[in-house]
Design an enzyme around this catalytic site. Sequence first.
Site, PDB file in Angstrom:
ATOM      1  N   PHE A  86       0.801  -1.321  -0.162  1.00  0.00           N
ATOM      2  CA  PHE A  86       0.067  -0.114  -0.010  1.00  0.00           C
ATOM      3  C   PHE A  86       0.712   1.295   0.028  1.00  0.00           C
ATOM      4  CE2 PHE A  86      -2.038   3.314   2.183  1.00  0.00           C
ATOM      5  CZ  PHE A  86      -3.531   3.424   1.368  1.00  0.00           C
ATOM      6  N   VAL A  87       0.528   2.148  -0.806  1.00  0.00           N
ATOM      7  CA  VAL A  87       1.176   3.524  -0.800  1.00  0.00           C
ATOM      8  C   VAL A  87       0.069   4.607  -0.936  1.00  0.00           C
ATOM      9  CG1 VAL A  87       2.520   5.077  -2.359  1.00  0.00           C
ATOM     10  CG2 VAL A  87       3.081   2.846  -2.287  1.00  0.00           C
ATOM     11  N   LYS A  94       5.364   7.614  -7.855  1.00  0.00           N
ATOM     12  CA  LYS A  94       6.714   7.985  -7.486  1.00  0.00           C
ATOM     13  C   LYS A  94       7.900   6.859  -7.108  1.00  0.00           C
ATOM     14  CE  LYS A  94       4.975  12.261  -5.120  1.00  0.00           C
ATOM     15  NZ  LYS A  94       5.004  13.218  -6.112  1.00  0.00           N
ATOM     16  N   GLY A  97       6.129   2.220  -4.589  1.00  0.00           N
ATOM     17  CA  GLY A  97       5.563   0.515  -4.528  1.00  0.00           C
ATOM     18  C   GLY A  97       6.599  -0.368  -4.947  1.00  0.00           C
ATOM     19  N   ASN A 124      -8.471  -5.752 -10.676  1.00  0.00           N
ATOM     20  CA  ASN A 124      -7.764  -4.570 -10.383  1.00  0.00           C
ATOM     21  C   ASN A 124      -6.652  -4.503 -11.363  1.00  0.00           C
ATOM     22  OD1 ASN A 124      -5.789  -2.607  -9.071  1.00  0.00           O
ATOM     23  ND2 ASN A 124      -6.141  -3.758  -7.286  1.00  0.00           N
ATOM     24  N   TYR A 131       2.335  -4.910 -11.504  1.00  0.00           N
ATOM     25  CA  TYR A 131       3.042  -6.268 -11.153  1.00  0.00           C
ATOM     26  C   TYR A 131       3.741  -6.735 -12.247  1.00  0.00           C
ATOM     27  CZ  TYR A 131       0.783  -5.965  -6.468  1.00  0.00           C
ATOM     28  OH  TYR A 131       0.379  -5.557  -5.303  1.00  0.00           O
TER      29      TYR A 131
END
Length: 149
Positions: A86-87, A94, A97, A124, A131
């Site tokens: 989570f960010v 930026k 992650g 998602n 990823y």
Amino acid sequence: MINIRKATQEDIGTLYDLMIAIARHHGQEQYVLTNKEELLKSGFTEPSKFGALIAEFNGKVAGYVSYTWNYSIWLGGDYMNIDDLFVWEEYRGKQIGEKLMQEAKEICEKKNIQRIRWEVEKDNLGAIKFYERLGAEFKTKGIFKWSVA
């Protein structure tokens, strides 16, 4: 500047807040059943049951990744299971992650661990794309949960 570091017991409040934030982000806050005391006991006493990395951007907490270690009989060894990545929204875009995931990968390389596994909702698409950019492979598989208590 991005700094990635291992979470310490002094980070329990921050870690808990980040967990609630990701749960809220996914509309799943009601499923967070743990508390700060349990996190402290299970993550920061030996043997620890989980690990976490905290990302800081210019000295402010920007996000985290949490993980556990599991064993695969097919693999014949341990693997890292990422629980949460989570960010905070203001820090997205930026490379935070990516830095968190790369640090998780480095932890595995140092421990001679050959695989990292995690779950992502199949709709998602932003996360899946992220990823895949890292080089991860998306596998579709159903997940069952069976509450026994």
